[in-house]
Design a protein around this motif. Sequence first.
Motif, PDB file in Angstrom:
ATOM      1  N   ASP A   1      31.065  53.922  38.109  1.00 49.64           N
ATOM      2  CA  ASP A   1      30.150  52.792  38.306  1.00 49.64           C
ATOM      3  C   ASP A   1      30.526  51.999  39.552  1.00 49.64           C
ATOM      4  O   ASP A   1      29.658  51.627  40.357  1.00 49.64           O
ATOM      5  CB  ASP A   1      30.148  51.862  37.086  1.00 49.64           C
ATOM      6  CG  ASP A   1      29.456  52.471  35.874  1.00 49.64           C
ATOM      7  OD1 ASP A   1      28.708  53.464  36.046  1.00 49.64           O
ATOM      8  OD2 ASP A   1      29.665  51.948  34.761  1.00 49.64           O
ATOM      9  N   LEU A   2      31.816  51.711  39.733  1.00 45.24           N
ATOM     10  CA  LEU A   2      32.262  50.940  40.899  1.00 45.24           C
ATOM     11  C   LEU A   2      31.989  51.687  42.202  1.00 45.24           C
ATOM     12  O   LEU A   2      31.547  51.090  43.196  1.00 45.24           O
ATOM     13  CB  LEU A   2      33.746  50.599  40.777  1.00 45.24           C
ATOM     14  CG  LEU A   2      34.112  49.566  39.715  1.00 45.24           C
ATOM     15  CD1 LEU A   2      35.625  49.512  39.513  1.00 45.24           C
ATOM     16  CD2 LEU A   2      33.575  48.193  40.085  1.00 45.24           C
ATOM     17  N   LEU A   3      32.250  52.986  42.209  1.00 44.53           N
ATOM     18  CA  LEU A   3      32.010  53.773  43.422  1.00 44.53           C
ATOM     19  C   LEU A   3      30.516  53.938  43.699  1.00 44.53           C
ATOM     20  O   LEU A   3      30.096  53.965  44.861  1.00 44.53           O
ATOM     21  CB  LEU A   3      32.712  55.121  43.333  1.00 44.53           C
ATOM     22  CG  LEU A   3      34.240  55.034  43.383  1.00 44.53           C
ATOM     23  CD1 LEU A   3      34.863  56.387  43.062  1.00 44.53           C
ATOM     24  CD2 LEU A   3      34.717  54.527  44.736  1.00 44.53           C
ATOM     25  N   ALA A   4      29.703  54.024  42.660  1.00 45.62           N
ATOM     26  CA  ALA A   4      28.251  54.071  42.856  1.00 45.62           C
ATOM     27  C   ALA A   4      27.764  52.766  43.474  1.00 45.62           C
ATOM     28  O   ALA A   4      26.937  52.774  44.399  1.00 45.62           O
ATOM     29  CB  ALA A   4      27.543  54.340  41.531  1.00 45.62           C
ATOM     30  N   ASP A   5      28.304  51.634  42.992  1.00 44.97           N
ATOM     31  CA  ASP A   5      27.964  50.335  43.595  1.00 44.97           C
ATOM     32  C   ASP A   5      28.376  50.297  45.060  1.00 44.97           C
ATOM     33  O   ASP A   5      27.639  49.791  45.909  1.00 44.97           O
ATOM     34  CB  ASP A   5      28.653  49.186  42.846  1.00 44.97           C
ATOM     35  CG  ASP A   5      28.091  48.957  41.454  1.00 44.97           C
ATOM     36  OD1 ASP A   5      26.978  49.482  41.165  1.00 44.97           O
ATOM     37  OD2 ASP A   5      28.754  48.265  40.663  1.00 44.97           O
ATOM     38  N   ALA A   6      29.556  50.841  45.356  1.00 41.28           N
ATOM     39  CA  ALA A   6      30.033  50.867  46.746  1.00 41.28           C
ATOM     40  C   ALA A   6      29.121  51.722  47.621  1.00 41.28           C
ATOM     41  O   ALA A   6      28.805  51.340  48.755  1.00 41.28           O
ATOM     42  CB  ALA A   6      31.464  51.393  46.796  1.00 41.28           C
ATOM     43  N   ALA A   7      28.676  52.855  47.091  1.00 43.23           N
ATOM     44  CA  ALA A   7      27.785  53.731  47.865  1.00 43.23           C
ATOM     45  C   ALA A   7      26.451  53.043  48.144  1.00 43.23           C
ATOM     46  O   ALA A   7      25.899  53.151  49.246  1.00 43.23           O
ATOM     47  CB  ALA A   7      27.572  55.047  47.119  1.00 43.23           C
ATOM     48  N   ARG A   8      25.943  52.306  47.146  1.00 45.86           N
ATOM     49  CA  ARG A   8      24.664  51.612  47.334  1.00 45.86           C
ATOM     50  C   ARG A   8      24.775  50.447  48.311  1.00 45.86           C
ATOM     51  O   ARG A   8      23.907  50.232  49.144  1.00 45.86           O
ATOM     52  CB  ARG A   8      24.133  51.108  45.995  1.00 45.86           C
ATOM     53  CG  ARG A   8      23.481  52.184  45.149  1.00 45.86           C
ATOM     54  CD  ARG A   8      22.734  51.602  43.957  1.00 45.86           C
ATOM     55  NE  ARG A   8      23.623  50.970  42.988  1.00 45.86           N
ATOM     56  CZ  ARG A   8      24.214  51.604  41.986  1.00 45.86           C
ATOM     57  NH1 ARG A   8      24.004  52.898  41.813  1.00 45.86           N
ATOM     58  NH2 ARG A   8      24.995  50.968  41.149  1.00 45.86           N
ATOM     59  N   SER A   9      25.862  49.685  48.198  1.00 48.28           N
ATOM     60  CA  SER A   9      25.999  48.470  49.016  1.00 48.28           C
ATOM     61  C   SER A   9      26.669  48.717  50.359  1.00 48.28           C
ATOM     62  O   SER A   9      26.532  47.912  51.273  1.00 48.28           O
ATOM     63  CB  SER A   9      26.819  47.416  48.254  1.00 48.28           C
ATOM     64  OG  SER A   9      28.175  47.821  48.169  1.00 48.28           O
ATOM     65  N   GLY A  10      27.428  49.810  50.464  1.00 54.53           N
ATOM     66  CA  GLY A  10      28.168  50.069  51.690  1.00 54.53           C
ATOM     67  C   GLY A  10      29.465  49.270  51.776  1.00 54.53           C
ATOM     68  O   GLY A  10      30.118  49.258  52.818  1.00 54.53           O
ATOM     69  N   GLN A  11      29.858  48.616  50.676  1.00 59.89           N
ATOM     70  CA  GLN A  11      31.073  47.787  50.647  1.00 59.89           C
ATOM     71  C   GLN A  11      31.917  48.143  49.419  1.00 59.89           C
ATOM     72  O   GLN A  11      31.368  48.394  48.351  1.00 59.89           O
ATOM     73  CB  GLN A  11      30.715  46.298  50.568  1.00 59.89           C
ATOM     74  CG  GLN A  11      29.896  45.787  51.733  1.00 59.89           C
ATOM     75  CD  GLN A  11      30.704  45.801  53.025  1.00 59.89           C
ATOM     76  OE1 GLN A  11      31.863  45.422  53.044  1.00 59.89           O
ATOM     77  NE2 GLN A  11      30.078  46.261  54.097  1.00 59.89           N
ATOM     78  N   VAL A  12      33.224  48.086  49.579  1.00 58.36           N
ATOM     79  CA  VAL A  12      34.119  48.290  48.445  1.00 58.36           C
ATOM     80  C   VAL A  12      34.032  47.065  47.544  1.00 58.36           C
ATOM     81  O   VAL A  12      34.233  45.940  48.008  1.00 58.36           O
ATOM     82  CB  VAL A  12      35.577  48.514  48.915  1.00 58.36           C
ATOM     83  CG1 VAL A  12      36.529  48.562  47.733  1.00 58.36           C
ATOM     84  CG2 VAL A  12      35.681  49.787  49.736  1.00 58.36           C
ATOM     85  N   PRO A  13      33.729  47.231  46.255  1.00 55.85           N
ATOM     86  CA  PRO A  13      33.661  46.081  45.351  1.00 55.85           C
ATOM     87  C   PRO A  13      35.029  45.421  45.178  1.00 55.85           C
ATOM     88  O   PRO A  13      36.062  46.072  45.296  1.00 55.85           O
ATOM     89  CB  PRO A  13      33.178  46.665  44.030  1.00 55.85           C
ATOM     90  CG  PRO A  13      33.004  48.113  44.221  1.00 55.85           C
ATOM     91  CD  PRO A  13      33.415  48.482  45.597  1.00 55.85           C
ATOM     92  N   ALA A  14      35.022  44.136  44.882  1.00 56.01           N
ATOM     93  CA  ALA A  14      36.261  43.369  44.724  1.00 56.01           C
ATOM     94  C   ALA A  14      37.204  44.016  43.716  1.00 56.01           C
ATOM     95  O   ALA A  14      38.421  43.973  43.893  1.00 56.01           O
ATOM     96  CB  ALA A  14      35.942  41.935  44.312  1.00 56.01           C
ATOM     97  N   GLY A  15      36.676  44.637  42.667  1.00 55.47           N
ATOM     98  CA  GLY A  15      37.520  45.270  41.649  1.00 55.47           C
ATOM     99  C   GLY A  15      38.304  46.467  42.140  1.00 55.47           C
ATOM    100  O   GLY A  15      39.223  46.932  41.477  1.00 55.47           O
ATOM    101  N   LEU A  16      37.955  46.976  43.302  1.00 55.27           N
ATOM    102  CA  LEU A  16      38.655  48.133  43.857  1.00 55.27           C
ATOM    103  C   LEU A  16      39.473  47.789  45.094  1.00 55.27           C
ATOM    104  O   LEU A  16      40.162  48.645  45.646  1.00 55.27           O
ATOM    105  CB  LEU A  16      37.668  49.236  44.223  1.00 55.27           C
ATOM    106  CG  LEU A  16      37.048  50.016  43.086  1.00 55.27           C
ATOM    107  CD1 LEU A  16      36.057  51.045  43.620  1.00 55.27           C
ATOM    108  CD2 LEU A  16      38.124  50.700  42.269  1.00 55.27           C
TER     109      LEU A  16
END
Length: 173
Positions: free
Chosen positions: A150-165
Amino acid sequence: MSVPWLGTRCAGVRTAELARPLGIEIPLSVSLHIRLTFRVREENPGRLACWLDRSGRYGTTVYSGPVRELHGFAVGLATSDQLEDEDDVSRVRAYVERALPGLDPVPVEARPCWLTVLPWHADAFAAWQADAVIALAGHNLFKLAPVLGDLLADAARSGQVPAGLTPPSRPAA
């Protein structure tokens, strides 16, 4: 075509090496230990539980769990209990003899296990980014696959590493 590391190394072990040409420096420590599988003495032991012993009562810290295909139980030294100068096989066998009398102390399988540990915690994981590439590193990541997916999918969509990672700004020694 022969690939010398195929079967003994995976992208997890080589993540830092693969990311370095992109300008990503990952402080990943890589080591190897042995996990042994022992036969269960009882013919039908029922359900066997996973076991983590941090008590120190039997001389070492271990993780373990059932291996149904071998009618056995795997035991390995915990990450924090690895010692380069000692024989890990002897230490695991001694633990089994002292702490797990329901197991035959002669191992039926030895499996090498790669450890990929970040400096701020034995179970830490984090992601680094260089342009459109995101490199993920840590230990036992398969256990966290649904959350990481889920976190990596969010990163792929937004182009940014999420804070949790995001790795800590100053990793502890």
